[in-house]
Design a protein around this motif. Structure first.
Motif, short mmCIF file in Angstrom:
data_model
loop_
_atom_site.label_atom_id
_atom_site.label_comp_id
_atom_site.label_asym_id
_atom_site.label_seq_id
_atom_site.Cartn_x
_atom_site.Cartn_y
_atom_site.Cartn_z
N ILE A 56 0.84 -1.20 0.00
CA ILE A 56 0.00 0.00 0.00
C ILE A 56 0.87 1.25 0.00
O ILE A 56 0.62 2.21 -0.73
CB ILE A 56 -0.94 -0.02 1.22
CG1 ILE A 56 -1.99 -1.12 1.07
CG2 ILE A 56 -1.61 1.34 1.42
CD1 ILE A 56 -2.82 -1.35 2.32
N ALA A 57 1.93 1.23 0.82
CA ALA A 57 2.83 2.39 0.89
C ALA A 57 3.47 2.66 -0.46
O ALA A 57 3.55 3.82 -0.90
CB ALA A 57 3.89 2.16 1.96
N ALA A 58 3.94 1.62 -1.13
CA ALA A 58 4.59 1.81 -2.43
C ALA A 58 3.63 2.42 -3.45
O ALA A 58 3.99 3.35 -4.19
CB ALA A 58 5.11 0.46 -2.94
N GLU A 59 2.41 1.91 -3.47
CA GLU A 59 1.43 2.43 -4.44
C GLU A 59 1.05 3.88 -4.15
O GLU A 59 1.05 4.74 -5.04
CB GLU A 59 0.18 1.55 -4.40
CG GLU A 59 -0.94 2.03 -5.31
CD GLU A 59 -2.21 1.20 -5.16
OE1 GLU A 59 -3.23 1.61 -5.70
OE2 GLU A 59 -2.16 0.15 -4.48
N LEU A 60 0.75 4.16 -2.87
CA LEU A 60 0.28 5.50 -2.53
C LEU A 60 1.39 6.54 -2.63
O LEU A 60 1.15 7.68 -3.05
CB LEU A 60 -0.31 5.50 -1.11
CG LEU A 60 -1.58 4.65 -0.93
CD1 LEU A 60 -2.07 4.74 0.52
CD2 LEU A 60 -2.68 5.10 -1.88
N MET A 61 2.61 6.19 -2.28
CA MET A 61 3.69 7.17 -2.36
C MET A 61 4.07 7.44 -3.81
O MET A 61 4.52 8.55 -4.14
CB MET A 61 4.89 6.70 -1.54
CG MET A 61 4.62 6.65 -0.03
SD MET A 61 3.78 8.14 0.60
CE MET A 61 5.05 9.37 0.31
N ALA A 62 3.92 6.45 -4.67
CA ALA A 62 4.15 6.71 -6.10
C ALA A 62 3.12 7.73 -6.61
O ALA A 62 3.46 8.63 -7.40
CB ALA A 62 4.04 5.41 -6.89
N GLU A 63 1.87 7.61 -6.15
CA GLU A 63 0.84 8.58 -6.54
C GLU A 63 1.19 9.97 -6.01
O GLU A 63 0.98 10.98 -6.70
CB GLU A 63 -0.52 8.15 -5.99
CG GLU A 63 -1.10 6.90 -6.66
CD GLU A 63 -2.41 6.48 -6.04
OE1 GLU A 63 -2.96 5.46 -6.48
OE2 GLU A 63 -2.89 7.16 -5.10
N GLN A 64 1.72 10.02 -4.79
CA GLN A 64 2.07 11.32 -4.21
C GLN A 64 3.19 11.98 -5.00
O GLN A 64 3.15 13.19 -5.28
CB GLN A 64 2.48 11.15 -2.74
CG GLN A 64 1.33 10.80 -1.82
CD GLN A 64 0.29 11.91 -1.76
OE1 GLN A 64 0.63 13.10 -1.66
NE2 GLN A 64 -0.98 11.54 -1.84
N LEU A 65 4.20 11.21 -5.37
CA LEU A 65 5.29 11.79 -6.15
C LEU A 65 4.78 12.31 -7.49
O LEU A 65 5.13 13.42 -7.91
CB LEU A 65 6.39 10.73 -6.38
CG LEU A 65 7.30 10.45 -5.19
CD1 LEU A 65 8.24 9.30 -5.52
CD2 LEU A 65 8.11 11.69 -4.81
N ALA A 66 3.94 11.52 -8.16
CA ALA A 66 3.41 11.94 -9.46
C ALA A 66 2.52 13.17 -9.33
O ALA A 66 2.44 13.99 -10.23
CB ALA A 66 2.63 10.79 -10.09
N GLY A 67 1.85 13.29 -8.18
CA GLY A 67 0.92 14.40 -8.00
C GLY A 67 1.52 15.64 -7.39
O GLY A 67 0.87 16.69 -7.35
#
Length: 427
Positions: A56-67
């Motif tokens: 979950i952390a990997a998925e959500l933090m990738a979204e944060q970086l992209a956003g």
């Protein structure tokens, strides 16, 4: 089980907290002070475990970086339904470096000075809720330059509570109407940034600091933040959160500008996707250019949507709004069924009245199309689906919405209520 649902806050950098004693759990995931996502689980699916939390952390933090990374195309621009357009390409992603350092910088940031902020809270006969709200504001990392409470009750029921907090500027506006109360606060305020919240809210300690920081980083007229549930202890609160979507809101920043307005306007500009009045802030210049809140709209008048109507005005006049989920407040949803049903009836009545006001001011016939075509389609679709699934509670809410829609239609035939463009209150 003691409660139908519970809210659990999970910092993905730390060990998983205990599982609440509830049948349903809404997990709010954080990375330090940064809210990054949410997930609903039944109790049998918990605990999540270390491996699942890492995924979950990997998925959500990738979204944060992209956003959040400008080099990756941030901030993302809102499109239909308020969803951000994805802009991250393979080339941009491959060229991005220092990921670990950037993730670390997202977790916490030094507080910003909020001395230029005028914080305005409007209240009406809810002294206990107001007291709870004011206590949470006392723990802000950055205190506002001024804190204004506008008491919209007839008898001044908030005066005693306000006297217990020395920094509060008390304003009594006995004429009913949330818009009228907010305008009284704007006229009293002296700051260059005007922040609004409601008395049934508790603020995250970093709330005001994040609003000031965001205005410093982006040249926008308005900022809205994330509104999370404070508790889900009753069936009514769960229905509002899980079935109706509560206040929505993305966990990554989303820009609402002329592109969003042009894309959604043909079908009725979806300005209600921008945020919630319980967590919004404006530069003073926004009121100077677009006028104040429309006093025909909002609680105590036609119902609600005085916030979204102002956002419509700002976008129609070339302005922009940014949803920044780092600015977090916790909202206490209506606890009883009767309060929820009345809320949904009033929300729909206010929504229809705001559409009429927008159509009159800007000649936007798509607003009328939403009243006469899209909303009835929504009612029929939701009704059939609820009947097929045997969802009696949803049908009760739907009936309240239909009643609100019918009440809202009356504004179409009130010539003295309807106004042309530019007839808004001013500073």
């Amino acid at each position: 089980m003691n409660a139908p649902a519970a809210v659990r806050h999970v910092d993905l950098r730390r060990a998983e907290p205990a599982v609440p004693d509830a049948g349903l759990v809404l997990d709010i995931f954080w990375w330090g002070d940064l809210p990054v996502g949410s997930r609903t689980s039944i109790r049998a699916e918990l605990p999540l475990g270390e491996g699942q939390l890492q995924a979950i952390a990997a998925e959500l933090m990738a979204e944060q970086l992209a956003g959040r990374e400008v080099a990756l195309g941030a901030p993302l621009v809102a499109g239909n339904e308020g969803r951000p357009h994805a802009v991250l390409g393979v080339g941009r992603a491959a060229a991005f470096s220092h990921v670990a350092e950037r993730l670390q910088s997202l977790s916490s940031r030094a507080p910003c000075d909020a001395g230029e902020v005028s914080l305005i809270i409007c209240t009406r006969d809810r002294p206990e809720a107001l007291g709870r709200c004011l206590v949470s504001l006392a723990h802000q990392q950055s205190l506002p330059g001024e804190l204004i409470v506008v008491d919209n009750s007839a008898g001044g029921s908030a005066r005693q509570v306000c006297s217990e907090f020395g920094q509060v500027t008390y304003v009594h506006e006995p004429e009913p109407g949330l818009s009228r109360a907010r305008n009284a606060g704007v006229r009293r305020a002296r700051g260059s940034i005007l922040v609004f919240t409601d008395d049934d809210v508790e603020a995250h300690p970093g709330w005001l600091s994040e609003i000031v920081r965001t205005f410093g980083e982006h040249d926008v007229d308005c900022i809205t933040g994330l509104v999370l549930p404070a508790a889900l202890e009753t069936e009514a609160q769960c229905e509002f959160q899980f079935t109706l979507g509560a206040f929505g809101g993305s966990f990554v920043p989303v820009l609402f500008d002329h592109r969003f307005f042009a894309e959604t306007k043909p079908h009725g500009a979806q300005v209600w996707r921008i945020g919630a009045g319980a967590n919004m802030a404006f530069r003073r210049r926004a009121f100077e250019r677009a006028g104040l809140f429309d006093e025909r709209l909002g609680a105590g008048a036609s119902g609600c949507s005085e916030d979204s109507e102002l956002w419509y005005r700002l976008l129609a006049l070339g302005g922009s709004c940014l949803h920044e989920p780092r600015a977090v407040v916790l909202h206490h949803h209506r606890a009883s069924w009767s309060a929820l049903l009345d809320q949904m009836r009033v929300y729909m009545r206010g929504h229809v009245s705001a559409l009429v006001a927008q159509a009159d001011a800007f000649g936007d016939r798509a607003c009328l199309k939403r009243i006469g075509w899209q909303l009835p389609r929504y009612f029929v679709r939701t009704g059939l689906k609820s009947l097929a699934r045997g969802r009696g509670r949803r049908l009760r809410i739907l009936l309240a919405e239909v009643r609100g829609w019918l009440e809202g239609l009356t504004y179409l035939v009130r010539p003295r209520w309807r106004r042309r463009r530019g007839e808004w209150p001013t500073l």
